[in-house]
Write a protein that holds these residues in place. Structure first.
Motif, PDB file in Angstrom:
ATOM      1  N   GLN A 158       0.828  -1.208   0.000  1.00 60.35           N
ATOM      2  CA  GLN A 158       0.000   0.000   0.000  1.00 60.35           C
ATOM      3  C   GLN A 158       0.864   1.261   0.000  1.00 60.35           C
ATOM      4  O   GLN A 158       0.608   2.199  -0.749  1.00 60.35           O
ATOM      5  N   ARG A 209       2.344   1.717  -3.431  1.00 62.13           N
ATOM      6  CA  ARG A 209       1.354   2.249  -4.373  1.00 62.13           C
ATOM      7  C   ARG A 209       1.154   3.750  -4.171  1.00 62.13           C
ATOM      8  O   ARG A 209       1.079   4.514  -5.129  1.00 62.13           O
ATOM      9  N   GLU A 210       1.057   4.162  -2.913  1.00 62.49           N
ATOM     10  CA  GLU A 210       0.854   5.578  -2.613  1.00 62.49           C
ATOM     11  C   GLU A 210       2.025   6.423  -3.110  1.00 62.49           C
ATOM     12  O   GLU A 210       1.821   7.508  -3.669  1.00 62.49           O
ATOM     13  N   GLU A 251       4.232   5.536  -5.508  1.00 59.77           N
ATOM     14  CA  GLU A 251       4.299   5.454  -6.974  1.00 59.77           C
ATOM     15  C   GLU A 251       3.277   6.358  -7.650  1.00 59.77           C
ATOM     16  O   GLU A 251       3.548   6.937  -8.699  1.00 59.77           O
ATOM     17  N   THR A 252       2.091   6.460  -7.066  1.00 55.65           N
ATOM     18  CA  THR A 252       1.038   7.283  -7.675  1.00 55.65           C
ATOM     19  C   THR A 252       1.095   8.731  -7.185  1.00 55.65           C
ATOM     20  O   THR A 252       0.222   9.526  -7.515  1.00 55.65           O
ATOM     21  N   GLU A 253       2.111   9.025  -6.399  1.00 55.10           N
ATOM     22  CA  GLU A 253       2.329  10.368  -5.868  1.00 55.10           C
ATOM     23  C   GLU A 253       1.138  10.882  -5.071  1.00 55.10           C
ATOM     24  O   GLU A 253       0.858  12.074  -5.051  1.00 55.10           O
ATOM     25  N   SER A 254       0.439   9.950  -4.392  1.00 58.46           N
ATOM     26  CA  SER A 254      -0.693  10.364  -3.567  1.00 58.46           C
ATOM     27  C   SER A 254      -0.279  10.643  -2.126  1.00 58.46           C
ATOM     28  O   SER A 254      -1.119  10.879  -1.271  1.00 58.46           O
TER      29      SER A 254
END
Length: 67
Positions: free
Chosen positions: A16, A19-20, A22-25
């Motif tokens: 998780q 993913r955060e 990598e997606t720049e969230s």
């Protein structure tokens, strides 16, 4: 690190975080904390895998001795 943390839970949390990132969230304000937590989780998972590997090797070794 929590004492009741499982490998599966740690791996899932690590995915998780990845993913955060990598997606720049992840905001810049919490990025360092996320990276630090990811590092802790990686260390936990590596330690758990090494311990499991040693235990399996020990079991196999005992099985070959008793045969």
């Amino acid at each position: 690190m929590e004492t009741n943390l499982t490998y599966e839970a740690a791996y899932k949390e690590l995915q998780q975080i990845a993913r955060e990132i990598e997606t720049e969230s992840v905001s810049v304000d919490v990025l360092a904390a996320k990276v630090k937590r990811a590092s802790e989780l990686i260390t936990f998972c590596q330690t758990r895998l090494r311990a499991t590997e040693a235990e399996v090797e020990n079991i196999i070794q005992q099985m070959t001795i008793t045969q």
